[in-house]
Each structure stands twice: as structure tokens, then as C-alpha cells.
Scaffold this motif. Structure first.
Motif, PDB file in Angstrom:
ATOM      1  N   LEU A 100      17.644  -7.667   5.158  1.00 47.36           N
ATOM      2  CA  LEU A 100      16.224  -7.284   5.178  1.00 47.36           C
ATOM      3  C   LEU A 100      15.822  -6.811   6.569  1.00 47.36           C
ATOM      4  CD1 LEU A 100      14.524 -10.203   3.219  1.00 47.36           C
ATOM      5  CD2 LEU A 100      15.048  -7.924   2.373  1.00 47.36           C
ATOM      6  N   ARG A 135      13.276  -6.559  -2.439  1.00 43.83           N
ATOM      7  CA  ARG A 135      14.561  -6.134  -1.881  1.00 43.83           C
ATOM      8  C   ARG A 135      15.626  -7.197  -2.130  1.00 43.83           C
ATOM      9  NH1 ARG A 135      18.259  -2.770  -1.252  1.00 43.83           N
ATOM     10  NH2 ARG A 135      19.368  -2.816   0.698  1.00 43.83           N
ATOM     11  N   GLU A 144      16.874  -6.877  -5.641  1.00 43.37           N
ATOM     12  CA  GLU A 144      17.767  -5.723  -5.773  1.00 43.37           C
ATOM     13  C   GLU A 144      19.168  -6.047  -5.222  1.00 43.37           C
ATOM     14  OE1 GLU A 144      16.065  -2.392  -3.710  1.00 43.37           O
ATOM     15  OE2 GLU A 144      14.206  -2.509  -4.862  1.00 43.37           O
TER      16      GLU A 144
END
Length: 179
Positions: free
Chosen positions: A128, A170, A173
């Protein structure tokens, strides 16, 4: 009453001995009020410290015509205790489950898979952007509310909410899990 007013005036002038005397005189009263609201001794002690720190910092704003020293400190104690209870409730009512809880629910009793998933979460967090990772770590690993995160990071609340939401999307995913 006059002794309390003089202690506050001396505190306003930076007199630490006056602060110690003020604390000794009014801490039992303030702590009793705090405990009635927070109902936890550890939280009560923390709130008491906050109340007297605030009293020290704002002693110059005390106005004897608006109330007695007892009323001044009790009002502060009650307000800080209510703030603590509200913050605790916000943390308990957070809208997303901690990452570890989400992983534990997904993997069931298989310990080997839990370890694998924890490693996967750690690796996903590393992927991230730093602002998203920091906001998520503060929320899940330190238990801070979004408002507390915004204050700590000195960022607008909306920015923090967006970072957490985008970071969680995110993570889903990267981990291959449905939203």
C-alpha cells in the motif's frame, strides 16, 4: 473558596507548588466525578491526569465570578469523562472489523492457513502507499477511531476516511478476496 482561587491564580503565574496543592485539594473530588461516568479505574486515572493538565494550561482563563474552583474542576472532569466514554463507544462501533479478525473469520480453525494469511496481509500492507498503510495500521493495530487518526496525523477527517477505504479496497484486490 478563597484558598482555591488563590491557588488557581498562582498556577496561572506558573507556580508548580500551587499546582501540587491544587491537585491535592481537588483530585479526590474530580476523580469521584470521573469514576461515576467512566466506571473504570484505569480510564479514570487517565482522565484525571488530562483534567489537571488542562487546568494547569488554562488557569489564566479562570474567572472567579463565573464559579468556584470546585465547580471549575468538576465541570472539566465531567466533560473529559464524557469525552472518554464517547471515544470508547466510537472505537467499539467502528464500521470495519480489524484485519486480524477478518482473516480469522475467513480461515476458520486451520492454524497453518491463519499463519499463511497473516503473512499475506503483512505483504499486502507493504504494497500500500505509505499514507494508506499508516491510516489502516493506526485503525487496526492501535485501535484509533478515524477522528483520532485525523488528529494524530493532522489530516482532515475526510482524507483519513478516503485513505482507509482506498487502502482496504486495495488490500482486498491484492489478497484476491471479494469486497
Amino acid at each position: 473558596m478563597a484558598a482555591g482561587v488563590e491557588l488557581i491564580r498562582s498556577m496561572a503565574a506558573g507556580d508548580r507548588a500551587a499546582f501540587a496543592a491544587f491537585y491535592d485539594r481537588y483530585a479526590p473530588l474530580a476523580y469521584g466525578v470521573i469514576l461515576k461516568v467512566v466506571r473504570d479505574r484505569a480510564d479514570g486515572a487517565d482522565v484525571l491526569q488530562e483534567v489537571f493538565w488542562e487546568a494547569w494550561r488554562t488557569a489564566t482563563s479562570y474567572d472567579a465570578e463565573r464559579g468556584s474552583p470546585e465547580a471549575w474542576i468538576v465541570m472539566r472532569a465531567r466533560a473529559r469523562a464524557i469525552d472518554r466514554v464517547r471515544a470508547r463507544r466510537r472505537r467499539e462501533e467502528t464500521f470495519v472489523a480489524p484485519v486480524a479478525d477478518a482473516v480469522a473469520r475467513d480461515v476458520g480453525p486451520d492454524v497453518a492457513r491463519q499463519v499463511e494469511d497473516r503473512d499475506l496481509v503483512g505483504a499486502a500492507l507493504d504494497r500500500l502507499p505509505p499514507p494508506q498503510r499508516e491510516a489502516i495500521e493506526l485503525a487496526y493495530f492501535e485501535g484509533l477511531s478515524q477522528t483520532e487518526i485525523a488528529a494524530r496525523l493532522k489530516q482532515p477527517l475526510g482524507t483519513v476516511k478516503t485513505r482507509i477505504r482506498a487502502g482496504l479496497e486495495r488490500l482486498r484486490e491484492v489478497m484476491g478476496r471479494p469486497a
